[in-house]
Design an enzyme around this catalytic site. Structure first.
Site, short mmCIF file in Angstrom:
data_model
loop_
_atom_site.label_atom_id
_atom_site.label_comp_id
_atom_site.label_asym_id
_atom_site.label_seq_id
_atom_site.Cartn_x
_atom_site.Cartn_y
_atom_site.Cartn_z
N LYS B 116 -44.58 110.93 56.93
CA LYS B 116 -44.51 111.85 58.24
C LYS B 116 -46.12 112.47 58.42
O LYS B 116 -46.64 112.56 59.58
CB LYS B 116 -43.99 113.09 58.06
N GLU B 200 -44.43 122.39 58.72
CA GLU B 200 -44.98 122.47 60.23
C GLU B 200 -44.60 123.81 60.82
O GLU B 200 -43.60 124.32 60.58
CB GLU B 200 -44.59 121.22 60.78
N HIS B 235 -29.25 120.35 61.59
CA HIS B 235 -30.29 119.34 61.94
C HIS B 235 -29.96 118.02 62.06
O HIS B 235 -30.62 117.10 62.02
CB HIS B 235 -31.60 119.52 60.79
N GLU B 275 -39.22 110.06 68.01
CA GLU B 275 -38.50 111.00 68.29
C GLU B 275 -39.49 112.14 68.73
O GLU B 275 -40.58 112.21 68.15
CB GLU B 275 -37.85 111.53 67.16
N GLU B 287 -41.29 112.09 64.58
CA GLU B 287 -41.48 111.04 63.82
C GLU B 287 -41.04 109.61 64.54
O GLU B 287 -40.36 109.78 65.62
CB GLU B 287 -40.68 111.28 62.39
N ASN B 289 -38.49 106.47 63.68
CA ASN B 289 -37.48 105.94 62.97
C ASN B 289 -37.56 104.45 62.87
O ASN B 289 -37.37 103.94 63.87
CB ASN B 289 -36.07 106.51 63.13
N ARG B 291 -35.62 101.92 62.36
CA ARG B 291 -34.40 101.38 62.17
C ARG B 291 -33.75 101.54 63.54
O ARG B 291 -33.97 101.98 64.41
CB ARG B 291 -33.66 101.98 61.04
#
Lengths: 532, 658
Positions: B116, B200, B235, B275, B287, B289, B291
């Protein structure tokens, strides 16, 4: 098979008047049944419930499978007597764990569930039904014992109760006793003679003599529990086979006992389509005349009882005062013998004799629908041998081995009752509509006959006949017979298995036939010597 | 050209990939763990290879076994699905080193985006807005505190390798910081084998909006528009849609460009998702992803593209087709994720047998389960994704709610009720929500049964009548005799159900010539007609209103899907069984799982609510607390023990009054 046509005119004055009369009769009948259901009355029901006990009917409702039928017998036993309506017992056929059983329950709210002559008649009859139809018998026991004021009527006959139980056992017909309360003295033999005894903790009380009697007899001090509690019988005497912590558990155990019997019915079962009749059974109310001196068409009745209203008539044009033929009810094939015009002549007797032999050949149960004034009398008929023909019919009925059911739909007088497989001929079931009448002959006829005989006797003695006394005697006899020929009178004495709404006939007969098929359904070719 | 594809995954995503393979004429290979041997996805593939074991570590995470499976079956390509090894660069390398085609991005891109901190720096350099974050690796307690202060509370502690909410904690103040860091590290280590976490700033009302990107080996990187994923629990996304009601065309364009820039910054190839957190017209890179995402179907529905097909084409070295370069955006698509979990009990995962799982025909249901499937403790509790498309958002959300309400989901508690209520919630309908939706609206209330008390009572009546019909039809004797016939009736047929609203007693009787009479809790229902009854369907007319009920019985449980939705009614036995003895003060396992820690010893005094045992189940850690204060009298389990639901773990004797 032909579907029976109908000629019933629902708009006719006759039909409407008949219907109204029958509805009035049924309202009265249902009122009596409602009263019978209360057993000993609300006060005793409340007291019983306060003790945390279930009513006899509640026990039965839990015992039988949900949504199955319960055909209760002789709901109006002891009607018109000084005993409680229903005779302190509830008996009937119910389905337990998928097995049709006879259930015989004491009603502890009604005279403590004690046995009077009517209770005894009802209970013994339930045992007969179990034996004749090979139905397991489940007894729900809670009884104060014999109704002592009635002891003269119950003591001697009462021994049969226990004899029957062990004989059922010998025949391989299972007997179960669920003991919810008192079952003392003679009553103690009910669980003892049964194959299975279930006793409820702190409730069952099974002993020959209670503490006071024991004290009197031997001076021994004892308690109820020591003499006959469920705990004692389950752990010490071994009389109890199952120890139930409460009533619900006892009922569950009863269901499990029946479930493990691996019961297989021996009849051939339903073999025909079981569709509803084409014609509405509601019409039966208007078909049956309010005055039973008026004959009615048995084909109209059959059209409202038989599967799909289908009926194959035998010898339709011969001996037309008797309707004979084949049909089925709830899929069970049957032969039907029904009085069409009341009187039985030689032709009717011969035709019926043949028909009964045919039914025996093919193992078909026979439904007799009574509306007969008896065998024809008179010079011509006697000379043509009406007695011989009547004898043939009685021979056939008496020796027939296929199951019989008698339905008392109208009148049933004289030897006609015998020829139509009346109660004394051991049909498997006798059911009646509340309007039916049964006697040696009608009240007017009987009074008239008595009057003629008295007059002749007086004349023979050279006395003048007292017309005034004759009128009084005729009125008295007519009144007495009118009372005694009533359906309520005979059902009170358990001379039938109960009265029913005519519209329920098909259901009642369907349950009865299904129960009958629990045992073998087998005819015979062996009869007495027929007078030719 | 790929000829035979091995999917190194299970359940829903395996089936999803197999479907496209079939359409493209590619042979398929499934791999499976012991508990999955009879799972539908295994039967969907042309071939399968057992991996052995039941935990992911023993099966789907075994790189060597997966490569060997490909070799043994002659597969020439490997698709990793999502989760498990989908974002594991070592696996990607192992696949490539074995000479197989890797259906995914280059291992380097996975590595970069997998961190990250590194990814954030990289995309920030590419001009994409980011939120500051600090790596806590190697920091002592003091340094961790300082880092959090610098960022500013509330802060978010997240696993670097994480995703899907695992290893993530919101920390409101310094008091809870260290515990949260420890828990996040432990979870992350267990789930991903990496305990790196960072901190964060936590946004108060953010939306989660992501951009689907696709890149080929020829330098083409495109945005396939956004997905709105703000409805989350713990989440984890539960409802996703495309397009987002929060975006204007201009914002879409800007975010798309930022996403493409982020992907290009790592030399991305294949399907990826960038995202963003979004708040009041501003957005920050969260972040990437690397995939195919769980929620990819909504993008497929609005673009008309098959993303798995594109993955396979790109992996095969082909350029992105023309229609992808100018992707269309048609109508509106919504996806709901069905989880086997109890939202009324803190989203506790639920295991057991799914007795029935059926939807109206014509609805896209991507699922790995079917009637009779067992939901085990070993894997993620998501059982299906239900996706609908409609010309408008209003229509799509309304249809999805209806589809979910009507679905026959029997045997397991799911979040279906919660999903339906969210889809119909005014805030959701208005498109005005953020990721804190389920913090504002109590999930326990949203998840209560859909039928109200009256509807539940009607369902009980329908259930009683259906069971009645079943008994009559299966009667061995007197089968044609009228139901419950009495010549001298004394009482109704009676059945007692336990529903969500307490007990319901239904009494009924078929009165000859008068019809059905019904009593509910002793009160007669007026004007009842049984329009139709079969063992599994009842049409019941009450006071001029006809309702149809679908009924499914499993043992004493009557599953009833009525006009008002689903209710579960448990028939009470006519003859109660003896109650099981329970030692008072027992702490029971709420579900099957593995004991991680036992924090108390026999003889120890505990306070009410004190954590006594930590149980790991369904990949989550559950702290089990003392039911009351007292002395621990019996500890029946130790770390590593596998326990069953309802098993007694610890017994606490109540402290005596003196």
């Amino acid at each position: 098979m032909q579907v029976l046509p109908t000629k019933v005119d629902r708009s006719s004055e006759e039909f409407r008047a008949n219907r109204e009369a029958m509805l009035a009769k049924l309202a009265e009948f249902e009122e009596l049944q409602a009263k019978a259901r209360l057993g000993g009355g609300q006060k005793y029901i409340d007291r019983h419930r306060k003790r945390g006990k279930l009513l006899a009917r509640e026990r039965i409702e839990l015992l039988i499978d949900p949504d199955t039928a319960f055909l209760e017998f002789s709901t109006l036993a002891a009607w018109g007597t000084d005993k409680n309506l229903g005779a302190n017992a509830v008996t009937g056929i119910g389905v337990i764990s998928g097995v049709e059983c006879v259930i015989s329950a004491n009603d502890p709210t009604s005279q403590a569930g004690s046995s009077n002559r009517y209770t005894l008649a009802k209970t013994l009859r339930a045992q007969d039904i179990a034996r004749q139809n090979r139905l397991p018998l489940v007894n729900l026991v809670e009884s104060g014992g014999a109704d002592l004021p009635d002891q003269a009527e119950v003591f001697i006959t009462g021994g049969k109760w226990f004899r029957n139980l062990t004989q059922l056992s010998r025949l391989g017909i299972p007997t179960v006793a669920l003991v919810f309360g008192n079952s003392t003295a003679g009553g103690a033999y009910v669980p003892a003679m049964c194959d299975y005894a279930v006793m409820v903790k702190e409730r069952a009380k099974v002993f020959l003599g209670g503490p006071p009697l024991v004290k009197m007899a031997t001076g021994e001090e004892s308690t109820d529990e020591e003499l006959g509690g469920a705990e004692m019988h389950s752990r010490i005497s071994g009389l109890s086979d199952y120890f139930a912590r409460d009533e619900l558990e006892a009922i569950r155990m009863g269901r499990e006992i029946v479930a493990h019997l691996n019961w297989r019915k021996q009849g051939y079962g339903p073999t025909m389509p079981a569709d509803e009749p084409v014609h509405d059974p509601e019409d039966l109310l208007g078909i049956v005349p309010r005055d039973l001196r008026v004959p009615f068409d048995m084909r109209e009745v059959l059209a409202r009882i038989l599967d799909g209203s289908r009926f194959e008539e035998y010898k339709q044009l011969y001996g037309t005062s008797m309707v004979t033929g084949w049909g089925s009810i709830h899929g069970f094939p049957i032969g039907v013998v029904a009085n069409q015009q009341g009187v039985i002549f030689s032709e009717e007797a011969q035709k019926t004799t043949e028909f009964i032999q045919l039914c025996n050949r093919y193992d078909l149960p026979i439904l007799f629908i009574h509306n007969t004034t008896g065998y024809m009398v008179g010079k011509i008929y006697e000379q043509r041998g009406i007695i011989k023909d009547g004898a043939k019919m009685i021979n056939a009925v008496a020796n027939s081995t296929v199951p019989h059911i008698s339905l008392m739909a109208g009148v049933s007088y004289g030897a006609g009752n015998y020829g139509m497989s009346g109660r004394s001929y051991d049909p498997r079931f006798v059911f009646g509509w509340p309007n039916h009448k049964v006697a040696v002959m009608g009240p007017k006829q009987l009074a008239g006959v008595m009057s003629i005989i008295s007059r002749a006797a007086a004349e023979a003695r050279g006395q003048t006949y007292d017309e005034e006394a004759d009128a009084a005697m005729r009125a008295m006899i007519e009144h007495q017979i009118s009372e005694e020929e009533q359906a309520y009178f005979s059902t009170a004495r358990v001379r039938d298995d109960g009265l029913f709404d005519p519209r329920d006939t098909r259901t009642v007969l369907g349950i009865a036939l299904s129960a009958i098929h629990s045992g073998p359904v087998k005819g015979t070719s062996e009869f007495g010597v027929f007078r030719m | 050209m790929i000829r035979k594809l091995l999917v190194a995954n299970r359940a829903e995503i395996a089936r999803r990939v197999f479907r496209t393979c079939r359409e493209m004429g590619i042979a398929t290979v499934a791999v499976y763990s012991e508990p999955d041997r009879h799972a539908p996805f295994v039967a969907d593939a042309d071939e399968g290879v057992p991996l052995g074991g039941s935990t992911p570590a023993e099966s789907y995470l075994r790189i060597d076994a997966l490569i060997e499976a490909a070799r043994r079956t002659g597969a020439d390509a490997v698709h990793p699905g999502y989760g498990f090894l989908a974002e594991n660069a070592a696996f990607a390398r192992a696949v490539i080193d074995a000479g197989l085609t890797w259906v995914g991005p280059p291992p380097e891109a996975i590595e970069t985006m997998g961190s990250k901190l590194r990814s954030k720096r990289l995309v920030a350099d590419a001009g994409v807005p980011v939120l500051d974050s600090i790596d806590l690796s190697g920091l002592d307690e003091e340094a961790i505190r300082e880092a959090a202060e610098r960022i500013g509370y509330p802060v978010l502690v997240k696993a670097s390798a994480g995703g899907g909410g695992k290893g993530m904690r919101i920390v409101p103040d310094s008091e809870h910081l260290l515990d949260a860091v420890e828990a996040a590290r432990r979870e992350s280590a267990s789930a991903f084998g990496d305990d790196t976490v960072f901190v964060e700033h936590y946004l108060e009302a953010p939306r989660h909006i992501e951009i689907q990107v696709f890149a080929d080996r020829f330098g083409t990187t495109v945005s396939l528009h956004e997905r709105e994923c703000s409805i989350q629990r713990r989440h984890q996304k539960i409802i996703e849609e495309a397009p987002s009601p929060a975006l204007t065309a201009e914002l879409r364009e800007r975010m798309g460009k930022a996403a493409v820039a982020a992907a290009e910054a790592v030399g991305y190839v294949g399907a990826g998702t960038v995202e963003f957190l979004f708040q009041r017209g501003e957005f920050w890179f969260l972040e990437m992803n690397t995939r195919l995402q769980v929620e990819h179907p909504v993008t497929e529905e609005i673009t008309g593209l098959d993303l798995v097909r594109l993955q396979l084409l790109v992996a095969d070295g082909q350029p992105l087709p023309d229609e992808v370069r100018e992707p269309q955006m048609r109508g509106h698509a919504v996806e709901a994720r069905l989880y086997a979990e109890d939202a009324t009990r803190g989203f506790l995962p639920v295991t057991g047998r799914l007795d029935r799982f059926r939807f109206d025909p014509g609805v896209r249901v991507d699922t790995g389960v079917e009637d009779g499937s067992e939901i085990s403790i070993h894997y993620d509790p998501m059982i299906a994704k239900v996706i609908v498309w409609a010309p408008s958002r209003e229509e799509a959300t309304s249809r999805l709610a209806t589809v979910l309400q009507r679905a026959e989901i029997h045997g397991l508690v799911t979040n279906r009720e919660l999903l339906v209520r969210i889809l119909r919630h005014p805030e959701f309908v208005a498109g005005e929500f953020d990721t804190h939706f389920l913090e504002r609206h109590d999930p326990a209330l949203l998840a209560r049964p859909l039928p109200d008390a009256d509807e539940e009572r009607m369902s009980a009546v329908a259930a009683a009548l259906a069971a009645q019909e079943d008994r009559r039809r299966s009667a061995k004797v007197q089968a044609t005799i009228p139901s419950g016939w009495r010549n001298s009736p004394s009482q109704n047929q009676q059945v007692v159900f336990t529903g969500s609203d307490g007990d319901v007693t239904v009494g009924y009787r078929f009165v000859p010539r008068a019809g059905l009479t019904v009593e509910v809790d002793g009160r007669p229902l007026s004007d009842v007609r049984l329009v139709s009854a079969s063992p599994d369907r009842v049409g019941l007319e009450v006071a001029g209103r006809l309702g149809w009920y679908r009924i499914h019985r499993v043992g004493p449980v009557h599953h009833v899907d009525g006009p008002g939705g689903y209710c579960r009614l448990v028939e009470q036995p006519r003859f109660p069984e003896a109650e099981l003895e329970d030692t008072p003060g027992s702490l029971h396992a709420p579900m099957p799982g593995k004991i991680v820690k036992v924090l108390v010893a026999e003889g120890e005094t505990v306070d009410e609510g004190q954590v006594m045992v930590v149980l790991e189940a369904m990949k989550m850690e559950h702290s089990l607390k003392a039911p009351h204060a007292g002395v621990v009298s019996n500890v029946r389990v130790g770390p590593g023990d596998q326990v069953e639901a309802e098993e007694v773990l610890v017994v606490v004797d109540e402290t005596s009054e003196e």
